[in-house]
Design a protein around this motif. Structure first.
Motif, PDB file in Angstrom:
ATOM      1  N   GLY A  32       0.838  -1.198   0.000  1.00 22.36           N
ATOM      2  CA  GLY A  32       0.000   0.000   0.000  1.00 22.36           C
ATOM      3  C   GLY A  32       0.866   1.237   0.000  1.00 22.36           C
ATOM      4  N   THR A  33       0.337   2.343  -0.486  1.00 21.10           N
ATOM      5  CA  THR A  33       1.059   3.614  -0.470  1.00 21.10           C
ATOM      6  C   THR A  33       0.123   4.706   0.025  1.00 21.10           C
ATOM      7  OG1 THR A  33       0.468   4.162  -2.757  1.00 21.10           O
ATOM      8  CG2 THR A  33       2.520   2.939  -2.426  1.00 21.10           C
ATOM      9  N   THR A  34       0.688   5.691   0.704  1.00 24.81           N
ATOM     10  CA  THR A  34      -0.108   6.820   1.185  1.00 24.81           C
ATOM     11  C   THR A  34       0.827   7.986   1.493  1.00 24.81           C
ATOM     12  OG1 THR A  34      -1.810   7.499   2.784  1.00 24.81           O
ATOM     13  CG2 THR A  34       0.017   6.183   3.631  1.00 24.81           C
ATOM     14  N   ASN A  35       0.269   9.168   1.561  1.00 26.86           N
ATOM     15  CA  ASN A  35       1.081  10.331   1.894  1.00 26.86           C
ATOM     16  C   ASN A  35       1.597  10.234   3.330  1.00 26.86           C
ATOM     17  OD1 ASN A  35      -1.203  11.763  -0.161  1.00 26.86           O
ATOM     18  ND2 ASN A  35       0.936  12.240  -0.521  1.00 26.86           N
ATOM     19  N   LEU A  36       2.691  10.934   3.598  1.00 27.49           N
ATOM     20  CA  LEU A  36       3.292  10.887   4.924  1.00 27.49           C
ATOM     21  C   LEU A  36       2.321  11.441   5.969  1.00 27.49           C
ATOM     22  CD1 LEU A  36       5.817  10.422   3.127  1.00 27.49           C
ATOM     23  CD2 LEU A  36       7.121  11.686   4.838  1.00 27.49           C
ATOM     24  N   PRO A  37       2.366  10.913   7.199  1.00 24.67           N
ATOM     25  CA  PRO A  37       1.446  11.365   8.244  1.00 24.67           C
ATOM     26  C   PRO A  37       1.548  12.873   8.497  1.00 24.67           C
ATOM     27  CG  PRO A  37       2.541   9.349   8.910  1.00 24.67           C
ATOM     28  CD  PRO A  37       3.226   9.806   7.660  1.00 24.67           C
ATOM     29  N   VAL A  38       0.413  13.455   8.854  1.00 24.76           N
ATOM     30  CA  VAL A  38       0.314  14.888   9.082  1.00 24.76           C
ATOM     31  C   VAL A  38       0.640  15.217  10.537  1.00 24.76           C
ATOM     32  CG1 VAL A  38      -1.322  16.815   9.184  1.00 24.76           C
ATOM     33  CG2 VAL A  38      -1.346  15.243   7.238  1.00 24.76           C
ATOM     34  N   GLY A  39       1.348  16.310  10.733  1.00 20.75           N
ATOM     35  CA  GLY A  39       1.703  16.747  12.074  1.00 20.75           C
ATOM     36  C   GLY A  39       0.882  17.943  12.518  1.00 20.75           C
ATOM     37  N   LYS A  40       1.515  18.850  13.251  1.00 24.53           N
ATOM     38  CA  LYS A  40       0.826  20.004  13.840  1.00 24.53           C
ATOM     39  C   LYS A  40       0.190  20.908  12.800  1.00 24.53           C
ATOM     40  CE  LYS A  40       2.979  22.245  17.048  1.00 24.53           C
ATOM     41  NZ  LYS A  40       4.062  22.955  17.782  1.00 24.53           N
ATOM     42  N   SER A  41       0.744  20.928  11.601  1.00 25.92           N
ATOM     43  CA  SER A  41       0.239  21.822  10.561  1.00 25.92           C
ATOM     44  C   SER A  41      -1.156  21.436  10.093  1.00 25.92           C
ATOM     45  CB  SER A  41       1.171  21.815   9.356  1.00 25.92           C
ATOM     46  OG  SER A  41       1.119  20.552   8.713  1.00 25.92           O
TER      47      SER A  41
END
Length: 440
Positions: free
Chosen positions: A301-310
């Motif tokens: 599977g592929t996905t965008n990198l996890p989101v942080g504080k932004s």
């Protein structure tokens, strides 16, 4: 003339047009009918092009096929050499400063900002291509421009995404891949605790994977190397938070990631040693095109990198540009070659052949059918549109290029994670190193 010694020395030299290619008679005339070049090549011109070694074979196959078409159309022989990813930057710098080497070279990120006075002005060609093909994406364009002039042509953005084993993520207790940094850490911890193949991220001097990972760590926690005025701000509370997060992640990694280069995470993933990496589409491509890895390919599977504080995707992504050195004896032939390779018949085929590895830098090519050919390609489709440049939040230039070339940010995280420095010491050392360039 290319000697056997030349080929052995480069390890990957290929003269397209020098061996058995039709360059005379009807074949040449037919090809010329399809090409309207803006530049008249010099008499007797030949070209040398140095590119990075491909991770996706279809990229190289399509590029060589397009180069062959150029030779058939013009009679200009083009020799293609390859260098490892890590060798491109130093060898391009040597060529620029010595004034000898390939006519055209594929370089990384803001490398053109290190020696803009050594590069040919390609503004006229860039404006022509941008006007014809929907304009350039801002991120890639900023890497290739200096003081308002194009000192290179943005060639591609190599997208970066999470590549993972779906079945193993499920065994770790997650029905889907975590979308935020907190959940991602919990996943990595669960993989190790349950004795499953762990995560692994490049913390060595990998031009792409090392830098992509380090910048994501920093930006996802609100940190930045410099502010809008190019003042070094790396030693901040946000950076310390990012370092502490990275240290916790590192505890879950397979051993040895601090020495990994760009190829190591691919190898570890395909060998089943790890189940989560951050990578271009190359790991999936390798599995999908190897019958022995058919079952593995189905599980990726592929996905965008996890989101942080932004709260939004903030990723570096790797940009490569083509530069033409001023010392070239055949600048018109080189510009003709560049134009030819960016025109729709050639560029569409190259993007397609790259199998979602190389994202377009001209907006008109965003409708290439490759982006909807496979669900695994989706996270890579908008890499040129969403990337943030490594000079954020300041201006790209010699300082930003030098800081990246010196791996200041990559080393900061690696030193803290491996215990060579405390988080505070790593941030202070990175600040000192960055100021050497920004305050010079």
């Amino acid at each position: 003339m290319i000697s056997r010694r030349d080929l052995l020395r480069t390890g990957a030299g290929l003269a397209v047009g020098a061996a058995g290619l039709p360059m005379i008679g009807a074949a040449k005339a037919r090809a010329q009918d399809k090409v309207e070049l803006k530049y008249k090549p010099e008499e007797g011109a030949s070209l040398r092009v140095t590119r990075w070694s491909p991770f996706v074979s279809g990229d190289e196959t399509a590029w060589l096929a397009n180069t062959k078409k150029f030779t058939e159309a013009t009679g200009i022989e083009v020799r293609i050499d390859k260098e490892s990813w890590e060798d491109i930057r130093p060898k391009a710098a040597v060529a620029a400063n010595v004034g000898s080497g390939p006519d055209i070279m594929w370089v990384w990120f803001d490398d053109p900002q290190q020696y803009p006075d050594k590069l040919a002005d390609l503004t006229d060609l860039a404006d022509y291509l941008g006007g014809k093909y929907g304009g350039w994406y801002d991120g890639p364009k900023s890497y290739a421009t200096n003081d308002g002039k194009f000192v290179g042509l943005p060639l591609a953005t190599i997208g970066n995404a999470m590549v993972y084993r779906k079945s193993i993520v499920e065994k770790a207790g997650f029905s889907e891949f975590p979308k935020d940094t907190e959940g991602f850490l919990k996943l990595c911890q669960a993989l190790k605790e349950k004795g499953l193949p762990q995560a692994g991220f490049t913390q060595g001097h990998g031009v792409g994977d090392g830098n992509n990972y380090a910048h994501w760590l920093l930006w996802s926690h609100g940190g930045k190397m410099v502010d809008e005025n190019n003042k070094v701000t790396i030693n901040s509370p946000e950076t310390l938070e990012a370092i502490k997060y990275a240290t916790e992640l590192y505890k879950t990694f397979i051993p040895g990631t601090e020495s990994w280069l760009d190829v190591n995470n691919n190898r570890a993933f395909l060998a089943g040693q790890v189940s989560v990496i951050a990578n271009g589409v190359s790991a999936y491509y390798a599995a999908k095109n190897d019958p022995k890895m058919a079952e593995l390919a189905k599980d990726i599977g592929t996905t965008n990198l996890p989101v942080g504080k932004s709260g939004k995707d903030i990723e570096l992504h790797q940009v490569t540009s083509m530069v033409l050195f001023k010392y070239s004896k055949y600048p018109n032939a080189a510009k003709a070659y560049l134009q030819f390779m960016f025109e729709k018949p050639q560029m569409d085929e190259w993007i397609k052949g790259s199998s979602a590895y190389c994202c377009q830098t001209l907006k008109a090519y965003a409708d290439n059918p490759i982006w909807t050919a496979d669900p695994a390609f989706a996270p890579y489709a908008k890499a040129s549109e969403t990337l943030r440049t490594n000079g954020y939040a300041g201006k790209l230039g010699p300082a930003s290029a030098a800081v990246m070339a010196d791996y200041v940010l990559v080393d900061m995280f690696a030193e803290a994670c491996t215990g060579q420095q405390s988080p505070e010491g790593a941030a202070a050392r990175a600040e000192k190193r960055a100021k050497r360039y920004y305050e010079a």
